[in-house]
Design a protein around this motif. Structure first.
Motif, PDB file in Angstrom:
ATOM      1  N   ALA A   1       0.185   4.466  -3.307  1.00  0.00           N
ATOM      2  CA  ALA A   1      -0.151   3.258  -2.544  1.00  0.00           C
ATOM      3  C   ALA A   1      -1.397   2.579  -3.108  1.00  0.00           C
ATOM      4  O   ALA A   1      -1.470   1.341  -3.169  1.00  0.00           O
ATOM      5  N   ALA A   2      -2.371   3.373  -3.546  1.00  0.00           N
ATOM      6  CA  ALA A   2      -3.624   2.787  -4.042  1.00  0.00           C
ATOM      7  C   ALA A   2      -3.376   2.003  -5.330  1.00  0.00           C
ATOM      8  O   ALA A   2      -3.984   0.941  -5.552  1.00  0.00           O
ATOM      9  N   ALA A   3      -2.463   2.510  -6.172  1.00  0.00           N
ATOM     10  CA  ALA A   3      -2.173   1.806  -7.428  1.00  0.00           C
ATOM     11  C   ALA A   3      -1.477   0.478  -7.126  1.00  0.00           C
ATOM     12  O   ALA A   3      -1.769  -0.560  -7.748  1.00  0.00           O
ATOM     13  N   ILE A   4      -0.572   0.485  -6.152  1.00  0.00           N
ATOM     14  CA  ILE A   4       0.126  -0.757  -5.763  1.00  0.00           C
ATOM     15  C   ILE A   4      -0.895  -1.747  -5.197  1.00  0.00           C
ATOM     16  O   ILE A   4      -0.951  -2.909  -5.616  1.00  0.00           O
TER      17      ILE A   4
ATOM     18  N   LEU B   1      10.572  -7.125  -5.890  1.00  0.00           N
ATOM     19  CA  LEU B   1       9.293  -6.764  -5.269  1.00  0.00           C
ATOM     20  C   LEU B   1       8.659  -7.973  -4.596  1.00  0.00           C
ATOM     21  O   LEU B   1       8.710  -9.092  -5.121  1.00  0.00           O
ATOM     22  N   ASP B   2       8.087  -7.707  -3.444  1.00  0.00           N
ATOM     23  CA  ASP B   2       7.383  -8.763  -2.719  1.00  0.00           C
ATOM     24  C   ASP B   2       5.961  -8.834  -3.260  1.00  0.00           C
ATOM     25  O   ASP B   2       5.184  -7.885  -3.090  1.00  0.00           O
ATOM     26  N   PRO B   3       5.613  -9.953  -3.909  1.00  0.00           N
ATOM     27  CA  PRO B   3       4.282 -10.038  -4.532  1.00  0.00           C
ATOM     28  C   PRO B   3       3.146  -9.901  -3.519  1.00  0.00           C
ATOM     29  O   PRO B   3       2.034  -9.554  -3.885  1.00  0.00           O
ATOM     30  N   ARG B   4       3.439 -10.146  -2.228  1.00  0.00           N
ATOM     31  CA  ARG B   4       2.377 -10.095  -1.210  1.00  0.00           C
ATOM     32  C   ARG B   4       2.050  -8.663  -0.795  1.00  0.00           C
ATOM     33  O   ARG B   4       0.944  -8.367  -0.375  1.00  0.00           O
ATOM     34  N   THR B   5       3.046  -7.777  -0.914  1.00  0.00           N
ATOM     35  CA  THR B   5       2.813  -6.385  -0.487  1.00  0.00           C
ATOM     36  C   THR B   5       2.823  -5.411  -1.651  1.00  0.00           C
ATOM     37  O   THR B   5       2.289  -4.309  -1.553  1.00  0.00           O
ATOM     38  N   GLY B   6       3.527  -5.790  -2.733  1.00  0.00           N
ATOM     39  CA  GLY B   6       3.697  -4.886  -3.870  1.00  0.00           C
ATOM     40  C   GLY B   6       4.863  -3.930  -3.687  1.00  0.00           C
ATOM     41  O   GLY B   6       5.164  -3.135  -4.587  1.00  0.00           O
ATOM     42  N   TYR B   7       5.552  -4.016  -2.539  1.00  0.00           N
ATOM     43  CA  TYR B   7       6.687  -3.120  -2.246  1.00  0.00           C
ATOM     44  C   TYR B   7       8.005  -3.890  -2.318  1.00  0.00           C
ATOM     45  O   TYR B   7       8.007  -5.131  -2.256  1.00  0.00           O
TER      46      TYR B   7
END
Ligand code: AMP
Ligand code: MG
Length: 350
Positions: A142-145, A264-270
């Motif tokens: 999560a930290a890398a994202i 991927l959603d650029p706003r969340t990274g997920y």
């Protein structure tokens, strides 16, 4: 199911709906397949003499291979060289022939409000999608994202002045995977027209552009059901039209029972939430391709705004719960093939 299967569905339907001609001579259909941009590409020409058809298909194959070799995101290509140079803040000059596609991608990204964001290469690589087969294993930390999302690379950070590129954000890494097949389908049609061909279908694994007709009838395209086998709907295309579908089934991996897909959603990274697939019909496949990716990210609640901003009016979004959200312009043409019919929610006019 992978991209090959989508292709088979489209092809299967085309064949299934061909008129049964027992007494008549076979229809003058020429078909060829190639593998480029990580997917099977199907070229179908109608009413073209075999010799011309072979030469035209060879031209299209050359175009696809050229696009593959130029824009590949992780094998050595003009794009990987550009990405190396973008890491420094110094401007640099690129081949003029690369400019139109980069400019187009930039415009479409800005129009989408950054939901279609080809500047996300680092994030896509972090998720493991810069390989032909993603290695099994957990999603990234999560930290890398969060670290990459915080750096917010967007296409606004890419300045294009003449033939010079300049990255304002060192986190910017280009990945044209969300638009490459549509672009290639447009180039292929240009090439076919150069040969005087007027009736053709290019299917780059679900990213389709047609011109003319299949003899006396339109081209018939099947739209894959993202939640089950076979197709959910079919549609007739003719003249000069494209239909492009993005789906969460195209590339994904599963870890501890959870599925992670490739958009991927650029706003969340997920991976984007809420939509299983988005189909966009437009006259230009490059626009349809960028829009289908952007609307996956926009999701079932906000896709209208993004569709309007990108100038697309014929859209179908299938939600993760199976509801079909569809614009009136496309609903008029789409034929649903499943019983019972899915729940259909008509959107306001786009
Ligand atoms: P498509 O099937 O056209 O929706 O393209 C999906 C591909 O686009 C992915 O495999 C990535 O290479 C890339 N991609 C993923 N998320 C995005 C995004 N938000 N914007 C642009 N490209 C993306
Ligand atoms: Mg796309």
């Amino acid at each position: 199911m992978d991209r090959k299967a989508v292709y088979n569905i489209a092809l299967g339907l085309l064949i299934a709906l061909s008129p049964i001609a027992c007494a008549k001579p076979p229809e003058p259909v020429y078909q060829e397949q190639l593998f480029a941009l990580g997917a099977l590409v199907d070229i179908t020409l109608w009413g073209v003499k075999p010799d011309l058809a072979r030469r035209a298909a060879a031209g299209v194959t050359e175009d696809f291979n050229n696009i593959h070799n130029t824009w590949h995101a992780w094998q050595s290509s003009a794009l990987t060289r550009i990405n190396e140079q973008l890491k420094n803040s110094d401007p640099f000059v690129i081949d003029a022939e690369l400019l139109p596609f980069l400019k187009r991608a930039r415009e479409l990204s800005l129009a989408s409000g950054g939901l279609f964001n080809p500047a996300l290469g680092k994030l896509i690589a972090l998720w493991g999608y810069h390989s032909d087969e993603r290695a099994p294993g957990p999603p990234p930390a999560a930290a890398a994202i969060a670290g990459l999302v915080a750096r917010q690379p967007t296409m606004k950070d890419l300045l294009i002045e003449g033939a010079r590129l300049h990255a304002l954000n060192p986190a910017l890494q280009l990945d044209m995977g969300g638009i490459g097949q549509g672009y290639a389908a447009d180039i292929a049609v240009k090439r076919l027209r150069g040969f005087g061909i007027e009736n053709a279908l290019i299917n780059a694994s679900g990213d389709i552009r047609v011109i003319g007709k299949h003899g006396s009838r339109p081209w018939v395209i099947g739209i894959r059901d993202p939640h089950g086998p076979g197709i959910i709907a079919s549609i007739e295309l003719q003249g000069d039209e494209s239909i492009v579908t993005s789906g969460d089934y195209e590339r994904y991996f599963t870890y501890r029972g959870q599925r992670y897909h490739h958009i991927l959603d650029p706003r969340t990274g997920y991976p984007s939430l809420g939509a299983s697939s988005v189909t966009v019909l437009h006259d230009n496949a490059t626009v349809a391709d960028a829009a289908s990716t952007a609307l996956m990210v926009a999701g079932p609640k906000h896709w209208h705004e993004t569709a309007r901003a990108m100038g697309v009016t014929q859209v179908m979004l299938i939600g993760t719960q199976g509801t079909v959200h569809i614009s009136p312009a496309l609903a008029k043409r789409m034929r649903f093939e499943k019983t019972p019919a899915p729940k259909i929610q008509l959107s306001p006019s786009l």
